[in-house]
Design an enzyme around this catalytic site. Sequence first.
Site, short mmCIF file in Angstrom:
data_model
loop_
_atom_site.label_atom_id
_atom_site.label_comp_id
_atom_site.label_asym_id
_atom_site.label_seq_id
_atom_site.Cartn_x
_atom_site.Cartn_y
_atom_site.Cartn_z
N LYS A 257 0.84 -1.20 0.00
CA LYS A 257 0.00 0.00 0.00
C LYS A 257 0.88 1.26 0.00
O LYS A 257 0.62 2.20 -0.75
CB LYS A 257 -0.94 -0.01 1.22
CG LYS A 257 -2.04 -1.07 1.12
CD LYS A 257 -2.83 -1.23 2.41
CE LYS A 257 -3.85 -2.36 2.27
NZ LYS A 257 -4.63 -2.60 3.50
N GLN B 58 -4.25 -1.62 9.80
CA GLN B 58 -4.30 -2.92 9.15
C GLN B 58 -4.93 -3.97 10.07
O GLN B 58 -4.58 -4.07 11.24
CB GLN B 58 -2.87 -3.34 8.73
CG GLN B 58 -2.81 -4.61 7.89
CD GLN B 58 -3.48 -4.47 6.53
OE1 GLN B 58 -3.55 -3.38 5.96
NE2 GLN B 58 -3.96 -5.57 5.99
N ASP C 78 -10.74 3.14 4.46
CA ASP C 78 -11.07 1.71 4.41
C ASP C 78 -12.58 1.48 4.34
O ASP C 78 -13.03 0.38 4.04
CB ASP C 78 -10.56 1.02 5.68
CG ASP C 78 -9.26 0.25 5.46
OD1 ASP C 78 -9.04 -0.20 4.33
OD2 ASP C 78 -8.52 0.08 6.44
#
Length: 295
Positions: A52, A96, A119
């Site tokens: 990412k 994460q 997200d």
Amino acid sequence: MAQILDGKKTAKQIRSELREKTEKLREKGIVPGLAAVLVGDNPASEIYVSSKAKACKKTGFYSEVIRKPADLTQEQLEQVVQELNERTDIHGILVQEPLPKHLNSLQMVLQINPVKDVDGFHPANIGMMLLGHPSFIACTPLGILELLRRYDISPSGMDVVILGRGNIVGKPLAVLLQQKWKGSNATVTLCHTGTRDVASHTRNADIVIAAMGVAEYLTGDMIKEGAVVVDVGINRVEDSSQKKGYRVVGDVQFESCSEKASYITPVPGGVGPMTIAMLLSNTMKACMMQTGAET
Ligand code: GUN
């Protein structure tokens, strides 16, 4: 033989479109910024977060990876998130998953300012999505819809079967695909561990999306001729012929399904790169919302 839905190539195209926008923003002194928080040393998470950050750099974004030890307390984690909420150079925040077991993911997500929730995990964004309002949509479901769109595959009117009811993929995808929107408008069946006869559903589906995390679960005999098959799985299976001792496979048995399908996503190079491209796209959107910029 099925045509490959090339996520790697499509993601590259999206990154190049975003790079152009980033250059225009830079002329105005604006740089989209993403912070990724990694707690502990889960090797898979480390790889995802590095990819990412690398994609951000390639697109001209600012990116920061914040690494914290596995014994971080809930309070310390929430403090990290709150500090990122305050920063004007960071437009998107991602923590994460999975977090170490002692940490409460929902309580953490609730601390993220929803306008920085790239997200799409915050209940405010999930609620907006359920109501059909534009919001931050989770990157994997968004990437799947975008991949289909860019290959001119319209789910409208189609029978779609989703395998897996996880909060990150299956559940949001079921909501999105049934919306009365262009690029959705499908009849959705969500199969899960409580489904009596999965194959009876998949055999009638025009599109099958496998997202339950079972290596090579979906086999050719479970799909109909000409179906579109999307594989969200990333599973490690033992393979002594490989140097690493394992190989990565999806939730779809590629060989048998690609013989019958019209389109199929490979693993790797299918949904994975699209997820990262959508993270960049959401970060760009967050940046434009927070700075009031237009490109
Ligand atoms: N773990 C697996 N997928 C994701 C994702 O899309 N975002 C975050 N934050 N963690 C994940």
